[in-house]
Design an enzyme around this catalytic site. Structure first.
Site, PDB file in Angstrom:
ATOM      1  N   ILE A 355       1.052  -1.029   0.297  1.00 45.05           N
ATOM      2  CA  ILE A 355      -0.102  -0.018   0.057  1.00 45.05           C
ATOM      3  C   ILE A 355       0.766   1.250   0.194  1.00 45.05           C
ATOM      4  CG2 ILE A 355      -1.648   1.496   1.278  1.00 45.05           C
ATOM      5  CD1 ILE A 355      -2.628  -1.376   2.533  1.00 45.05           C
ATOM      6  N   ASN A 356       1.789   1.144   0.729  1.00 47.13           N
ATOM      7  CA  ASN A 356       2.656   2.494   1.034  1.00 47.13           C
ATOM      8  C   ASN A 356       4.000   2.172   1.761  1.00 47.13           C
ATOM      9  OD1 ASN A 356       3.256   5.004   0.853  1.00 47.13           O
ATOM     10  ND2 ASN A 356       1.262   5.838   1.629  1.00 47.13           N
ATOM     11  N   GLU A 357       4.855   2.865   1.769  1.00 48.00           N
ATOM     12  CA  GLU A 357       6.008   2.639   2.693  1.00 48.00           C
ATOM     13  C   GLU A 357       6.233   4.003   3.414  1.00 48.00           C
ATOM     14  OE1 GLU A 357       9.528   1.377   0.678  1.00 48.00           O
ATOM     15  OE2 GLU A 357      10.663   1.467   2.708  1.00 48.00           O
ATOM     16  N   THR A 359       8.185   6.013   6.869  1.00 48.54           N
ATOM     17  CA  THR A 359       9.614   5.915   7.472  1.00 48.54           C
ATOM     18  C   THR A 359       9.854   4.627   8.326  1.00 48.54           C
ATOM     19  OG1 THR A 359       8.879   8.317   7.812  1.00 48.54           O
ATOM     20  CG2 THR A 359      11.034   7.368   8.850  1.00 48.54           C
ATOM     21  N   GLY A 361       8.158   1.544   8.020  1.00 50.50           N
ATOM     22  CA  GLY A 361       7.856   0.278   7.746  1.00 50.50           C
ATOM     23  C   GLY A 361       6.904   0.396   6.319  1.00 50.50           C
ATOM     24  N   VAL A 363       3.858  -0.831   4.280  1.00 51.42           N
ATOM     25  CA  VAL A 363       2.326  -1.304   4.630  1.00 51.42           C
ATOM     26  C   VAL A 363       1.745  -2.021   3.501  1.00 51.42           C
ATOM     27  CG1 VAL A 363       0.198  -0.569   5.441  1.00 51.42           C
ATOM     28  CG2 VAL A 363       2.164   0.580   6.195  1.00 51.42           C
ATOM     29  N   LYS A 378       1.645  -3.878   8.380  1.00 51.31           N
ATOM     30  CA  LYS A 378       2.734  -2.977   8.535  1.00 51.31           C
ATOM     31  C   LYS A 378       3.986  -3.745   8.933  1.00 51.31           C
ATOM     32  CE  LYS A 378       4.063   1.525  10.590  1.00 51.31           C
ATOM     33  NZ  LYS A 378       3.899   2.682  11.116  1.00 51.31           N
ATOM     34  N   ASP A 478       2.491  13.686  15.886  1.00 52.45           N
ATOM     35  CA  ASP A 478       2.500  13.578  14.192  1.00 52.45           C
ATOM     36  C   ASP A 478       1.310  13.617  13.534  1.00 52.45           C
ATOM     37  OD1 ASP A 478       4.099  13.540  12.130  1.00 52.45           O
ATOM     38  OD2 ASP A 478       4.975  11.625  12.239  1.00 52.45           O
TER      39      ASP A 478
HETATM   40  N1  LIG Z   1      -4.373   0.301   8.433  1.00 52.22           N
HETATM   41  C1  LIG Z   1      -4.045   0.696   7.458  1.00 52.22           C
HETATM   42  N2  LIG Z   1      -4.758   0.752   6.198  1.00 52.22           N
HETATM   43  C2  LIG Z   1      -4.501   0.814   5.094  1.00 52.22           C
HETATM   44  N3  LIG Z   1      -3.392   1.691   4.692  1.00 52.22           N
HETATM   45  C3  LIG Z   1      -2.481   2.093   5.796  1.00 52.22           C
HETATM   46  C4  LIG Z   1      -2.779   1.461   7.037  1.00 52.22           C
HETATM   47  N4  LIG Z   1      -1.893   2.057   7.792  1.00 52.22           N
HETATM   48  C5  LIG Z   1      -1.026   2.702   7.136  1.00 52.22           C
HETATM   49  N5  LIG Z   1      -1.539   2.674   6.044  1.00 52.22           N
HETATM   50  C6  LIG Z   1      -0.782   3.504   4.932  1.00 52.22           C
HETATM   51  O1  LIG Z   1       0.557   3.404   4.781  1.00 52.22           O
HETATM   52  C7  LIG Z   1       1.087   4.857   5.158  1.00 52.22           C
HETATM   53  C8  LIG Z   1       2.232   4.648   6.315  1.00 52.22           C
HETATM   54  O2  LIG Z   1       1.756   4.196   7.239  1.00 52.22           O
HETATM   55  P1  LIG Z   1       2.241   4.734   8.710  1.00 52.22           P
HETATM   56  O3  LIG Z   1       2.075   6.318   8.635  1.00 52.22           O
HETATM   57  O4  LIG Z   1       1.795   4.021   9.842  1.00 52.22           O
HETATM   58  O5  LIG Z   1       3.758   4.218   8.512  1.00 52.22           O
HETATM   59  P2  LIG Z   1       5.144   5.184   9.065  1.00 52.22           P
HETATM   60  O6  LIG Z   1       6.180   4.493   8.583  1.00 52.22           O
HETATM   61  O7  LIG Z   1       5.086   5.524  10.328  1.00 52.22           O
HETATM   62  O8  LIG Z   1       4.821   6.371   8.206  1.00 52.22           O
HETATM   63  P3  LIG Z   1       5.466   8.169   8.292  1.00 52.22           P
HETATM   64  O9  LIG Z   1       6.414   7.950   7.201  1.00 52.22           O
HETATM   65  O10 LIG Z   1       3.983   8.790   7.854  1.00 52.22           O
HETATM   66  O11 LIG Z   1       5.753   8.181   9.436  1.00 52.22           O
HETATM   67  C9  LIG Z   1      -0.137   5.558   5.731  1.00 52.22           C
HETATM   68  O12 LIG Z   1       0.051   6.949   5.083  1.00 52.22           O
HETATM   69  C10 LIG Z   1      -1.129   4.938   4.825  1.00 52.22           C
HETATM   70  O13 LIG Z   1      -1.150   5.306   3.345  1.00 52.22           O
END
Ligand SMILES: Nc1ncnc2c1ncn2[C@@H]1O[C@H](COP(=O)(O)OP(=O)(O)OP(=O)(O)O)[C@@H](O)[C@H]1O
Length: 668
Positions: A355-357, A359, A361, A363, A378, A478
């Site tokens: 879905i996304n990456e 900082t 991890g 996802v 995640k 955040d």
């Molecule tokens: N439960 C979920 N369902 C769907 N997509 C999700 C979910 N949790 C996270 N995501 C997607 O993954 C992205 C990154 O998740 P998250 O913010 O938890 O990770 P991070 O590594 O802490 O990111 P950041 O760089 O924003 O700190 C989110 O912006 C969202 O697009």
């Protein structure tokens, strides 16, 4: 009215927003709206299990503000050790022996406090000197007079009383407890640990200093696109890490898990949520079985790695010896959140696509093979760059904190973590409910911004979530649109708790380098070390503006630029509108002098160009969120009651929120 009780009248109300009926309590005599319902012994606020919203119970006494009052009450509550798990009569406010009314217990699934320790179990612990930040173990055999203490996560420390020491740690340390870290020396490691330990990919993702303590935090300035603030460390202050019960998070005692010394069983305090008992994070590590195994220990690897990275261990927890016995003893009473305790495998899920990456991890979207339910996985980034890996440096504290806090919360506006699973190569995944969108990605694709009624629906849900966090003494730190998830049922949920931390009273100095730049409050940008819930409220103001226009409000390129952008729109602050401003470290800089607040120009009441409009009440709320003085900035609780939400157009109900095609197309 009986002494020690608040006279309440009750009426049945329907909360159309959350689609539930509640018993609504209203204080009779003084007209203080308790705005709460009591159901099955759990106090609810706005429909969610609540407890400590002492704000609503504030009585004018001793000149304290409501917040002071609340903290005082919570402090008192933690000191008196009041058992708030015991049921109260409808509308009854818990009170201490001396008749003082107490705020009810915190409204968590369970407390994220770690665990107490029984010292009878023959597990040898060798104390190693370590710096005085989080993840420190110490034992009663050290010079600490108050008995074993465990410091873990955001400076929460728990001392087991001498009578109450349970899982045993035998220390050979002469060091004062504040400086003794403990390392397991019995040489046995369970399979579970082996699962968590071996080698991990060693890519370099970010500067190691991100995971460091207070001193390092000051210097950390890794350039990230819009955020310089990814602070894994919440050992913000060395002092912080050693908060005791007395000094620590008020009210945390209330859900502390108890252990039976004889049987080594985990007992859960009777916090009842949705009719089922909730679980404690501690219980995932607690001991079970007659043999009294220590089933889990977190060990702090002191600065003895010989690679010159002194102190960097402070933010890593190494998880040892997680016994499969635990599962049996507590599975029956837990709500499926026994993380890291007999973890299931990620292969219980069918991975669909990334879905996304972020900082911390990647996802992924996945399907639970058993239930067919979609979930988000995640992947926890274990490696922190360079040659350091989990085996040597342990579990990243930011991830542990996120798991800990998320799994302890239960609220419709906070993403639900279902479990933690292990993958191959010892990767670890958080299994979360799947949400189709994040608001940032969604707004980038939308042609038009959300309508006013949609913004109100989203803002109410956001404020509910933030209010819940603040009620539970947690700062998110955040909040931004990419951390707000939206599903096709119109539900908004806050995610990404890697930066969050618990706070207490009195406030301690924390790092000011938190919150992604565009959403960062002016007091943080100006270097304030003492801050509180108001920093989240500023972010909420930025989010409200962004929801209305589809564009971030202040898009600074660096801290000074960010301040300049804020000042140009809101006017340059002065001591008059923000007492204490001139004493902030950054206030001496030569800022652009802009005497007027031009925010209304950006959000006019009427528009002939089709640009978004905002009523006077809407503007009033936005203004109150973007107030310079953190003391005067509106709280989540007050914002929820703002009249803007009662004026037409009314907030759209979630069911009528528009749905959008999934952001990420399934790739196979
Ligand atoms: N439960 C979920 N369902 C769907 N997509 C999700 C979910 N949790 C996270 N995501 C997607 O993954 C992205 C990154 O998740 P998250 O913010 O938890 O990770 P991070 O590594 O802490 O990111 P950041 O760089 O924003 O700190 C989110 O912006 C969202 O697009």
């Amino acid at each position: 009215m009986a002494a020690g009780r608040i006279d309440v009248s009750r009426r049945r109300v329907y909360d159309g927003y959350s689609n539930k009926y509640f018993d609504h309590y209203r204080k009779g005599a003084r007209g203080v709206d308790l705005n709460r319902a009591v159901e099955h012994g759990v106090v609810y606020k706005n429909g969610y299990p609540i407890s400590s919203n002492a704000r609503n119970l504030c009585v004018q006494r001793s000149g304290l503000s409501c917040r002071d009052e609340e903290r005082e009450l919570a402090d008192l509550q933690s000191r008196t050790g009041l058992d708030h798990s015991s049921r109260l009569e409808d509308g009854e406010i818990p009170k201490s022996d001396d008749g003082i009314q107490m705020p009810p217990a915190k409204k968590r699934k369970f407390s994220p406090i770690i665990w107490d320790i029984e010292d009878k179990v023959a597990t040898k612990i060798r104390a190693v000197p370590t710096s005085t930040t989080s993840s420190t173990f110490s034992s009663s055999h050290g010079t600490c007079s108050r008995g074993p203490k465990i410091v873990l996560d955001a400076g929460i420390t728990k001392h087991a009383s001498q009578e109450n020491q349970h899982i045993g740690l035998e220390s050979v340390s002469d060091k004062p407890c504040e400086t003794a870290g403990l390392v397991d020396t019995n040489g046995t490691e369970s399979e579970s640990l082996a699962k968590l330990s071996p080698s991990f990919p060693r890519e370099k993702h970010r500067d190691d200093s991100q995971e460091q303590g207070e001193g390092e935090e000051e210097e950390f300035a890794e350039a990230r696109n819009i955020s310089m603030s990814r602070w894994a460390s919440d050992s913000d202050s060395p002092k912080d890490a050693n908060l005791s019960d007395d000094e620590g998070i008020p009210g945390e005692n209330t859900h502390r898990k108890e252990f039976s010394a004889e049987r080594m069983e985990c007992h859960r305090e009777a916090l009842v949520i949705d009719g089922s008992r909730s679980s404690g994070f501690s219980e995932r590590y607690c001991s079970s079985g007659e043999d009294g195994d220590v089933v889990s220990k977190l060990k702090n690897v002191g600065p003895v790695n010989g690679d010159g990275f002194q102190g960097e261990n402070d933010n890593f927890i190494q998880i040892d010896d997680i016994s499969s016995h635990v599962e049996e003893s507590i599975a029956s009473t837990q709500r499926g959140l026994n993380m890291l305790q007999g973890c299931r495998s990620v292969y219980e899920y069918e991975k669909l696509h990334e879905i996304n990456e972020g900082t911390y991890g990647k996802v992924y979207k996945a399907i639970d093979k058993r239930t067919g339910e979609p979930v988000a996985l995640k992947k926890v980034k274990m490696d922190v760059g360079g040659d350091r890996n989990l085996e040597e440096y342990g579990f990243p504290l930011s991830s542990l904190r996120e798991i800990n806090i998320l799994s302890s919360f239960y609220h419709p506006s906070i993403v639900n973590v279902k479990e933690v699973v292990m993958g191959s190569l010892d990767s670890v995944f958080m299994v979360m409910e799947y949400m189709e969108h994040d608001l940032k990605g969604l707004m980038q694709k939308m042609k038009q911004p959300f309508s006013t009624s949609e913004v109100k629906c989203l803002m109410l849900q956001l404020l509910e979530g933030v209010d819940y966090l603040h009620d539970n003494w947690v700062l998110h730190r955040d909040l931004k649109t990419s951390n707000l998830l939206l599903n096709n049922q119109g539900e908004l949920k806050i995610c990404d708790f890697g930066m969050s931390r618990q706070y207490g009273s009195p406030l301690k100095p924390y790092t000011s380098l938190v919150v992604t730049l565009w959403y960062r409050a002016p007091e943080l940008l100006l270097g304030a070390k003492q801050y509180s819930t108001a920093i989240d409220m500023w972010s909420v103001g930025c989010i409200m503006a962004e929801l209305l226009t589809k564009e971030p409000l202040f898009k600074g390129k660096g801290e000074i630029d960010q301040l300049g952008k804020i000042f140009r729109i809101l006017g340059t602050p002065s001591e008059t509108i923000w007492p204490g401003f001139s004493k902030l470290p950054g206030a001496k800089a030569n800022f652009v002098q802009q005497p007027y607040n031009l925010l209304r120009k950006k959000f006019p009441a009427t528009s002939f160009t089709g640009s978004p409009v905002l009523s006077d009440l809407g503007f009033d709320l936005l203004n109150k969120l973007l107030t310079y003085d953190p003391e005067k900035r509106i709280t989540a609780d007050a914002a929820l009651n703002h009249p803007w939400f009662h004026e037409v157009p009314l907030p759209k109900s979630k069911e009528f929120m528009p749905t959008f095609p999934p952001q990420y197309v399934k790739k196979r």
